[in-house]
Design an enzyme around this catalytic site. Structure first.
Site, PDB file in Angstrom:
ATOM      1  N   HIS A 165       0.825  -1.207   0.000  1.00 20.40           N
ATOM      2  CA  HIS A 165       0.000   0.000   0.000  1.00 20.40           C
ATOM      3  C   HIS A 165       0.865   1.265   0.000  1.00 20.40           C
ATOM      4  CE1 HIS A 165      -3.802  -2.188   0.861  1.00 20.40           C
ATOM      5  NE2 HIS A 165      -2.931  -3.079   1.300  1.00 20.40           N
TER       6      HIS A 165
ATOM      7  N   ASP B 279      -6.479   5.460   1.048  1.00 20.92           N
ATOM      8  CA  ASP B 279      -6.368   4.066   0.622  1.00 20.92           C
ATOM      9  C   ASP B 279      -7.726   3.409   0.868  1.00 20.92           C
ATOM     10  OD1 ASP B 279      -4.054   1.668   0.429  1.00 20.92           O
ATOM     11  OD2 ASP B 279      -5.935   1.068   1.385  1.00 20.92           O
TER      12      ASP B 279
HETATM   13  O1  UPG Z   1      11.074  -8.936  -1.714  1.00 23.54           O
HETATM   14  C1  UPG Z   1      10.250  -8.091  -2.047  1.00 23.54           C
HETATM   15  C2  UPG Z   1       8.885  -8.212  -1.779  1.00 23.54           C
HETATM   16  C3  UPG Z   1       8.027  -7.235  -2.232  1.00 23.54           C
HETATM   17  N1  UPG Z   1       8.518  -6.154  -2.900  1.00 23.54           N
HETATM   18  C4  UPG Z   1       7.603  -5.111  -3.366  1.00 23.54           C
HETATM   19  O2  UPG Z   1       6.535  -4.958  -2.462  1.00 23.54           O
HETATM   20  C5  UPG Z   1       5.325  -4.768  -3.166  1.00 23.54           C
HETATM   21  C6  UPG Z   1       4.376  -5.873  -2.758  1.00 23.54           C
HETATM   22  O3  UPG Z   1       3.093  -5.582  -3.207  1.00 23.54           O
HETATM   23  P1  UPG Z   1       2.049  -6.707  -3.685  1.00 23.54           P
HETATM   24  O4  UPG Z   1       2.627  -7.526  -4.728  1.00 23.54           O
HETATM   25  O5  UPG Z   1       0.788  -6.011  -4.048  1.00 23.54           O
HETATM   26  O6  UPG Z   1       1.866  -7.648  -2.451  1.00 23.54           O
HETATM   27  P2  UPG Z   1       1.457  -7.394  -0.899  1.00 23.54           P
HETATM   28  O7  UPG Z   1       2.530  -6.699  -0.235  1.00 23.54           O
HETATM   29  O8  UPG Z   1       1.066  -8.719  -0.383  1.00 23.54           O
HETATM   30  O9  UPG Z   1       0.175  -6.427  -1.060  1.00 23.54           O
HETATM   31  C7  UPG Z   1      -1.072  -6.299  -0.396  1.00 23.54           C
HETATM   32  O10 UPG Z   1      -1.682  -5.174  -1.050  1.00 23.54           O
HETATM   33  C8  UPG Z   1      -1.940  -5.346  -2.451  1.00 23.54           C
HETATM   34  C9  UPG Z   1      -2.538  -4.037  -2.972  1.00 23.54           C
HETATM   35  O11 UPG Z   1      -3.768  -3.772  -2.388  1.00 23.54           O
HETATM   36  C10 UPG Z   1      -2.873  -6.533  -2.667  1.00 23.54           C
HETATM   37  O12 UPG Z   1      -3.077  -6.735  -4.046  1.00 23.54           O
HETATM   38  C11 UPG Z   1      -2.273  -7.784  -2.024  1.00 23.54           C
HETATM   39  O13 UPG Z   1      -3.147  -8.896  -2.176  1.00 23.54           O
HETATM   40  C12 UPG Z   1      -2.002  -7.513  -0.549  1.00 23.54           C
HETATM   41  O14 UPG Z   1      -1.432  -8.647   0.072  1.00 23.54           O
HETATM   42  C13 UPG Z   1       5.653  -4.815  -4.649  1.00 23.54           C
HETATM   43  O15 UPG Z   1       5.780  -3.498  -5.139  1.00 23.54           O
HETATM   44  C14 UPG Z   1       7.005  -5.523  -4.704  1.00 23.54           C
HETATM   45  O16 UPG Z   1       7.833  -5.103  -5.767  1.00 23.54           O
HETATM   46  C15 UPG Z   1       9.856  -6.034  -3.179  1.00 23.54           C
HETATM   47  O17 UPG Z   1      10.307  -5.065  -3.801  1.00 23.54           O
HETATM   48  N2  UPG Z   1      10.685  -7.014  -2.745  1.00 23.54           N
END
Ligand code: UPG
Length: 494
Positions: A19, A119
């Site tokens: 987020h 959000d």
């Molecule tokens: O090792 C890592 C892990 C994550 N990321 C970044 O972190 C973000 C992760 O976002 P996302 O892929 O959306 O996963 P979540 O962190 O699990 O996001 C939550 O929020 C999202 C947006 O609402 C939802 O779609 C998901 O289901 C919810 O779990 C992305 O930009 C990734 O590039 C990294 O750079 N490196």
């Protein structure tokens, strides 16, 4: 904090990298491309380590300032309360502090607030903002399919007697791929859970929004874009602005120095691998597998013989349910849960990194040819932008819905089959299934077909952000709406 004359937006980000990161990208776009100043408000409750926030916020231009709401106590919640319960409760309990902060921001620093953007998880703040004279909007960081479900939830709640997973018919949201009840948002699958009530309550506030700014683009969800436009033209819902994908360029770290070492280590390792040969595995910022599933994934990877880069999180032993970022401790070592001898046997072929990798850089590295993803929406869009086919491995939240979209309508993903673990009531993806899907995505016909589809989407994503592109135009439309709104008079705190 100086008083500004430029049009100002206030963005309220809920906790979690998924987020905060896209919110930062969006704020930067408003500031750098459209001359806005912005304040990003974050929560200290349930938030990622302060270091994470400071690293992200250090990259902000001076036109964007940040503020953090004080922590609220959640220790009266049951130990097994869902993360959504904790999140929505934290937002609710933080409303008095938010009210004071907004009043101070408007009164002392930014008389020119043209929009308050919350959000989706912070929709409870919309009435408060409206009461202060701040035009309320929602930044929807997931997709239109989920927004459609959320807007439909009050009606679904009133007309359904069973659990949603037992719905006899497919759920047909306008312009979206039909969904089996079991695939819809997992937060609402247990209607007796307090999280369910909080979600329904949250969705009622969404109707107050003057518009939804959504991190999606026409080429990804064309039919849903059309359906929303028809609904809003009829006055049935606020206007929707599909302005994504929010592109993230800078490298962001989680644990300062240690993460920097891991980051450069994994990119250097990728530099030495052949083009398109490495499968990248990452379940988002907080997704975890059980110990058993970690073992099956490791065994399947090893048997496939394909190269891999695996971002490991500490396993959660709640049978596939996911622990979240606030469950982590710095001294936890996820690698200690790998099968014995795995690291030695796969040396040279695979690399495991704890907690975090620079995902955007990894996905765009020429060595990466596939992505095992939990289908978080940011990861999905990042895969699209990099043109990398996905093995869809959803864990929680709306990820099953996303997986259905990616496999069935976008055609950019393969989906491994889950099995009952030997009748023991647990669902796992077996090592044989892992091996098969890894071979298929890296070198099979279905993998090649998914690669073609995702390459076409990559092109459409770039087009949507180019001058005259649909996302660029949608952003210009909302920006001109904000810039032409009367300012400086309607924002007085009441
Ligand atoms: O090792 C890592 C892990 C994550 N990321 C970044 O972190 C973000 C992760 O976002 P996302 O892929 O959306 O996963 P979540 O962190 O699990 O996001 C939550 O929020 C999202 C947006 O609402 C939802 O779609 C998901 O289901 C919810 O779990 C992305 O930009 C990734 O590039 C990294 O750079 N490196």
């Amino acid at each position: 904090m100086p008083t500004t004359k430029a049009p100002h937006v206030i963005l309220l980000a809920c906790p979690g990298a998924g987020h905060v990161l896209p919110m930062v990208v969006f704020a930067k776009r408003l500031a750098e491309d459209h001359g806005f100043t912005a304040t990003i408000i974050t929560y200290s409750t349930l938030s990622l380590p302060t270091q994470f926030h400071s690293t992200i916020f250090a990259s902000l231009p001076s036109s964007i300032t940040t503020a953090t709401l004080p922590a609220v106590a959640l220790d009266d919640l049951p130990a097994d309360a869902r993360v959504e319960t904790r999140m929505l409760t934290a937002v609710k309990r933080g409303l008095p502090d938010l009210r004071n902060l907004l009043a101070e921001l408007v009164h002392d620093h930014h008389p020119n607030v043209v929009a308050f953007l919350a959000d989706m998880f912070c929709a409870q703040a919309l009435p408060l903002a409206a009461g202060l004279g701040l035009p309320p909007y929602v930044v929807y960081l997931s997709n239109l399919m989920l927004l459609s479900l959320m807007l439909h939830l009050p009606e679904l709640d009133a007309t359904t007697t069973c659990e949603y997973r037992d719905l006899p018919d497919l759920l047909r949201l306008p312009g979206c791929v039909p969904l089996r009840g079991a695939d819809i948002l997992d937060t609402i699958q247990d209607r007796s859970n307090p999280a369910y009530k909080l979600m329904v309550e949250m969705t009622r506030h969404l109707a107050l929004a003057e518009g939804f700014v959504v991190n999606t683009f026409d080429g990804m969800e064309h039919d849903a874009v059309v359906a929303f436009k028809e609904m809003s033209d009829k006055g049935a819902c606020p206007p929707v602005y599909p302005v994504g994908p929010f592109v993230r360029r800078p490298c962001l770290l989680l644990n300062g120095v240690d993460a920097a070492a891991a980051r450069y280590g994994c990119l250097r390792w990728l530099d030495g691998q052949p083009g398109g040969s490495v499968l990248y595995i990452c379940f988002g910022s907080g997704g975890t597998l059980s110990v058993e599933q970690t073992g099956e994934l490791a065994a399947g990877l090893e048997a496939s013989g394909h190269r891999f880069l695996w971002v490991m999180h500490l396993p959660s032993d709640k049978d596939g349910s996911a622990a979240y970022f606030d469950d982590r401790r710095d001294d936890d070592d996820p690698m200690s849960f790998l099968p014995e001898g795995f690291t030695e046997r796969t040396r040279g072929v695979g690399m495991c990194v704890p907690q975090w990798a620079p995902q955007v850089e990894v996905l765009n590295h020429r060595a990466v040819g596939g992505f095992v993803s939990h289908c978080g929406w940011n990861s999905t869009l990042e895969a699209v932008e990099a043109g990398v086919p996905v093995v869809a491995w959803p864990l929680f939240a709306e990820q099953r819905m996303n997986a259905v979209m990616l496999e069935e309508s976008a055609g950019m993903a393969l989906r491994p089959r889950e099995d009952e673990a030997g009748g023991r009531g647990r669902v796992v993806v077996s090592r044989e299934e892992v091996e098969a899907v890894v071979r298929e995505v890296m070198a099979g016909e279905k993998g090649e077909a998914a690669r073609k589809k995702v390459s076409a989407l990559k092109k459409k994503a770039a087009e949507s952000l180019a001058p005259e592109g649909s996302s660029r135009k949608a952003l210009e439309a909302i920006v001109s709406r904000w810039k032409s709104a009367p300012r400086g008079t309607g924002n007085e705190p009441c």
